[in-house]
Design a protein around this motif. Structure first.
Motif, PDB file in Angstrom:
ATOM      1  N   ARG A   1       0.860  -1.181   0.000  1.00 14.95           N
ATOM      2  CA  ARG A   1       0.000   0.000   0.000  1.00 14.95           C
ATOM      3  C   ARG A   1       0.889   1.222   0.000  1.00 14.95           C
ATOM      4  O   ARG A   1       1.941   1.234   0.604  1.00 14.95           O
ATOM      5  CB  ARG A   1      -0.886   0.001   1.228  1.00 14.95           C
ATOM      6  N   TYR A   2       0.440   2.247  -0.650  1.00 11.90           N
ATOM      7  CA  TYR A   2       1.191   3.490  -0.704  1.00 11.90           C
ATOM      8  C   TYR A   2       0.476   4.529   0.147  1.00 11.90           C
ATOM      9  O   TYR A   2      -0.748   4.651   0.086  1.00 11.90           O
ATOM     10  CB  TYR A   2       1.328   3.991  -2.146  1.00 11.90           C
ATOM     11  N   VAL A   3       1.222   5.234   0.938  1.00  9.09           N
ATOM     12  CA  VAL A   3       0.682   6.244   1.836  1.00  9.09           C
ATOM     13  C   VAL A   3       1.487   7.525   1.645  1.00  9.09           C
ATOM     14  O   VAL A   3       2.710   7.489   1.617  1.00  9.09           O
ATOM     15  CB  VAL A   3       0.794   5.787   3.312  1.00  9.09           C
ATOM     16  N   ARG A   4       0.782   8.631   1.480  1.00  9.49           N
ATOM     17  CA  ARG A   4       1.452   9.934   1.417  1.00  9.49           C
ATOM     18  C   ARG A   4       1.399  10.539   2.812  1.00  9.49           C
ATOM     19  O   ARG A   4       0.316  10.749   3.369  1.00  9.49           O
ATOM     20  CB  ARG A   4       0.765  10.856   0.432  1.00  9.49           C
ATOM     21  N   LEU A   5       2.554  10.790   3.385  1.00 10.86           N
ATOM     22  CA  LEU A   5       2.675  11.411   4.695  1.00 10.86           C
ATOM     23  C   LEU A   5       2.970  12.891   4.488  1.00 10.86           C
ATOM     24  O   LEU A   5       3.945  13.248   3.846  1.00 10.86           O
ATOM     25  CB  LEU A   5       3.824  10.755   5.483  1.00 10.86           C
ATOM     26  N   ARG A   6       2.088  13.725   4.992  1.00  5.34           N
ATOM     27  CA  ARG A   6       2.294  15.174   4.869  1.00  5.34           C
ATOM     28  C   ARG A   6       2.631  15.716   6.253  1.00  5.34           C
ATOM     29  O   ARG A   6       1.913  15.453   7.213  1.00  5.34           O
ATOM     30  CB  ARG A   6       1.050  15.865   4.346  1.00  5.34           C
ATOM     31  N   VAL A   7       3.704  16.478   6.309  1.00  9.47           N
ATOM     32  CA  VAL A   7       4.131  17.082   7.560  1.00  9.47           C
ATOM     33  C   VAL A   7       4.298  18.572   7.310  1.00  9.47           C
ATOM     34  O   VAL A   7       4.970  18.966   6.359  1.00  9.47           O
ATOM     35  CB  VAL A   7       5.470  16.475   8.040  1.00  9.47           C
ATOM     36  N   ASP A   8       3.660  19.381   8.127  1.00  3.57           N
ATOM     37  CA  ASP A   8       3.749  20.826   7.993  1.00  3.57           C
ATOM     38  C   ASP A   8       4.362  21.348   9.281  1.00  3.57           C
ATOM     39  O   ASP A   8       3.786  21.170  10.350  1.00  3.57           O
ATOM     40  CB  ASP A   8       2.350  21.397   7.766  1.00  3.57           C
ATOM     41  N   VAL A   9       5.523  21.959   9.190  1.00  9.01           N
ATOM     42  CA  VAL A   9       6.237  22.433  10.359  1.00  9.01           C
ATOM     43  C   VAL A   9       6.558  23.909  10.165  1.00  9.01           C
ATOM     44  O   VAL A   9       7.040  24.296   9.107  1.00  9.01           O
ATOM     45  CB  VAL A   9       7.562  21.639  10.550  1.00  9.01           C
ATOM     46  N   VAL A  10       6.293  24.709  11.179  1.00 15.45           N
ATOM     47  CA  VAL A  10       6.690  26.117  11.159  1.00 15.45           C
ATOM     48  C   VAL A  10       7.818  26.272  12.163  1.00 15.45           C
ATOM     49  O   VAL A  10       7.685  25.876  13.329  1.00 15.45           O
ATOM     50  CB  VAL A  10       5.508  27.040  11.535  1.00 15.45           C
ATOM     51  N   LEU A  11       8.921  26.807  11.707  1.00 20.05           N
ATOM     52  CA  LEU A  11      10.094  26.970  12.551  1.00 20.05           C
ATOM     53  C   LEU A  11      10.434  28.440  12.688  1.00 20.05           C
ATOM     54  O   LEU A  11      10.314  29.200  11.726  1.00 20.05           O
ATOM     55  CB  LEU A  11      11.297  26.258  11.922  1.00 20.05           C
ATOM     56  N   GLU A  12      10.883  28.829  13.859  1.00 26.09           N
ATOM     57  CA  GLU A  12      11.388  30.182  14.058  1.00 26.09           C
ATOM     58  C   GLU A  12      12.907  30.120  13.972  1.00 26.09           C
ATOM     59  O   GLU A  12      13.545  29.337  14.689  1.00 26.09           O
ATOM     60  CB  GLU A  12      10.973  30.722  15.422  1.00 26.09           C
ATOM     61  N   ILE A  13      13.475  30.902  13.096  1.00 26.92           N
ATOM     62  CA  ILE A  13      14.932  30.924  12.942  1.00 26.92           C
ATOM     63  C   ILE A  13      15.478  32.018  13.842  1.00 26.92           C
ATOM     64  O   ILE A  13      15.339  33.207  13.566  1.00 26.92           O
ATOM     65  CB  ILE A  13      15.330  31.164  11.470  1.00 26.92           C
ATOM     66  N   ASP A  14      16.080  31.589  14.946  1.00 22.34           N
ATOM     67  CA  ASP A  14      16.626  32.562  15.885  1.00 22.34           C
ATOM     68  C   ASP A  14      18.152  32.597  15.841  1.00 22.34           C
ATOM     69  O   ASP A  14      18.782  33.341  16.585  1.00 22.34           O
ATOM     70  CB  ASP A  14      16.120  32.309  17.304  1.00 22.34           C
ATOM     71  N   GLY A  15      18.726  31.808  14.945  1.00 20.20           N
ATOM     72  CA  GLY A  15      20.178  31.808  14.750  1.00 20.20           C
ATOM     73  C   GLY A  15      20.513  31.681  13.279  1.00 20.20           C
ATOM     74  O   GLY A  15      21.020  30.640  12.844  1.00 20.20           O
ATOM     75  N   PRO A  16      20.222  32.719  12.485  1.00 20.06           N
ATOM     76  CA  PRO A  16      20.450  32.604  11.039  1.00 20.06           C
ATOM     77  C   PRO A  16      21.907  32.340  10.663  1.00 20.06           C
ATOM     78  O   PRO A  16      22.169  31.611   9.701  1.00 20.06           O
ATOM     79  CB  PRO A  16      19.952  33.939  10.480  1.00 20.06           C
TER      80      PRO A  16
ATOM     81  N   GLU B   1       4.614  34.460   6.663  1.00 15.91           N
ATOM     82  CA  GLU B   1       4.139  35.328   7.745  1.00 15.91           C
ATOM     83  C   GLU B   1       3.426  34.403   8.723  1.00 15.91           C
ATOM     84  O   GLU B   1       2.543  33.642   8.331  1.00 15.91           O
ATOM     85  CB  GLU B   1       3.178  36.378   7.198  1.00 15.91           C
ATOM     86  N   TYR B   2       3.795  34.450   9.974  1.00 12.80           N
ATOM     87  CA  TYR B   2       3.209  33.547  10.959  1.00 12.80           C
ATOM     88  C   TYR B   2       2.497  34.323  12.049  1.00 12.80           C
ATOM     89  O   TYR B   2       3.065  35.203  12.677  1.00 12.80           O
ATOM     90  CB  TYR B   2       4.294  32.665  11.574  1.00 12.80           C
ATOM     91  N   ASP B   3       1.248  33.993  12.265  1.00 11.28           N
ATOM     92  CA  ASP B   3       0.442  34.545  13.348  1.00 11.28           C
ATOM     93  C   ASP B   3      -0.231  33.360  14.022  1.00 11.28           C
ATOM     94  O   ASP B   3      -1.182  32.794  13.486  1.00 11.28           O
ATOM     95  CB  ASP B   3      -0.590  35.525  12.802  1.00 11.28           C
ATOM     96  N   PRO B   4       0.263  32.965  15.176  1.00 11.94           N
ATOM     97  CA  PRO B   4      -0.290  31.764  15.819  1.00 11.94           C
ATOM     98  C   PRO B   4      -1.772  31.881  16.163  1.00 11.94           C
ATOM     99  O   PRO B   4      -2.429  30.866  16.365  1.00 11.94           O
ATOM    100  CB  PRO B   4       0.555  31.610  17.084  1.00 11.94           C
ATOM    101  N   ASP B   5      -2.294  33.112  16.206  1.00 12.85           N
ATOM    102  CA  ASP B   5      -3.706  33.300  16.530  1.00 12.85           C
ATOM    103  C   ASP B   5      -4.611  33.293  15.299  1.00 12.85           C
ATOM    104  O   ASP B   5      -5.828  33.258  15.423  1.00 12.85           O
ATOM    105  CB  ASP B   5      -3.898  34.619  17.287  1.00 12.85           C
ATOM    106  N   ALA B   6      -4.029  33.321  14.107  1.00 11.58           N
ATOM    107  CA  ALA B   6      -4.826  33.342  12.880  1.00 11.58           C
ATOM    108  C   ALA B   6      -5.445  31.969  12.637  1.00 11.58           C
ATOM    109  O   ALA B   6      -4.853  30.933  12.939  1.00 11.58           O
ATOM    110  CB  ALA B   6      -3.958  33.739  11.696  1.00 11.58           C
ATOM    111  N   LEU B   7      -6.646  31.962  12.085  1.00  8.83           N
ATOM    112  CA  LEU B   7      -7.344  30.698  11.820  1.00  8.83           C
ATOM    113  C   LEU B   7      -6.577  29.784  10.885  1.00  8.83           C
ATOM    114  O   LEU B   7      -6.640  28.560  11.006  1.00  8.83           O
ATOM    115  CB  LEU B   7      -8.730  30.987  11.247  1.00  8.83           C
ATOM    116  N   GLU B   8      -5.859  30.357   9.924  1.00 10.69           N
ATOM    117  CA  GLU B   8      -5.130  29.516   8.971  1.00 10.69           C
ATOM    118  C   GLU B   8      -4.054  28.662   9.635  1.00 10.69           C
ATOM    119  O   GLU B   8      -3.616  27.675   9.076  1.00 10.69           O
ATOM    120  CB  GLU B   8      -4.510  30.368   7.864  1.00 10.69           C
ATOM    121  N   TRP B   9      -3.623  29.019  10.844  1.00 10.03           N
ATOM    122  CA  TRP B   9      -2.601  28.252  11.554  1.00 10.03           C
ATOM    123  C   TRP B   9      -3.200  27.320  12.595  1.00 10.03           C
ATOM    124  O   TRP B   9      -2.483  26.644  13.315  1.00 10.03           O
ATOM    125  CB  TRP B   9      -1.600  29.202  12.200  1.00 10.03           C
ATOM    126  N   ASP B  10      -4.513  27.262  12.697  1.00  8.02           N
ATOM    127  CA  ASP B  10      -5.175  26.401  13.666  1.00  8.02           C
ATOM    128  C   ASP B  10      -5.231  24.981  13.117  1.00  8.02           C
ATOM    129  O   ASP B  10      -6.127  24.632  12.363  1.00  8.02           O
ATOM    130  CB  ASP B  10      -6.578  26.917  13.970  1.00  8.02           C
TER     131      ASP B  10
END
Length: 113
Positions: free
Chosen positions: A8-23, A89-98
């Motif tokens: 069986r084939y399975v597509r695993l989708r992972v969405d990660v938001v990272l904050e870069i604090d040490g560029p 653009e990241y806003d943790p309170d925005a619905l798109e990030w829920d």
């Protein structure tokens, strides 16, 4: 029944938001990866180094290896992988990030099955 009969084939989708604090550290690590890549032709190293210096998302893409996510998972074989990285653009309170909304929608779909 052979293995291919029940594969069986399975597509695993992972969405990660990272904050870069040490560029600088991120860029340094990406350049080290580029320098250590034995399969990268020398003529590709200069533009690759330039791209990771200009764009943190590009630097991150050089450091992420999808195979590392599933390396120790028994009973699977990676068939194909692709990944990308982009600044957002990241806003943790925005619905798109829920992410819980997506989980609830998937649970509703599962309940109907």
């Amino acid at each position: 029944m052979s293995t291919s009969d029940n594969a069986r084939y399975v597509r695993l989708r992972v969405d990660v938001v990272l904050e870069i604090d040490g560029p600088a550290e991120l860029t340094e690590a990406a350049e080290a990866r580029i320098d250590a890549d034995e399969f990268m032709p020398e003529e590709e190293r200069v533009p690759a180094r330039a791209s990771v210096r200009e764009d943190s998302a590009e630097a991150l893409a050089y450091l992420v290896e999808p195979f590392d996510l599933i390396r120790d998972v028994p009973g699977i074989e990676m068939v194909q992988a692709s990944w990308s990285s982009e600044e957002v653009e990241y806003d943790p309170d925005a619905l798109e990030w829920d992410l819980s909304e997506e989980d609830e929608a998937e649970e509703d779909d599962d309940d109907r099955s």
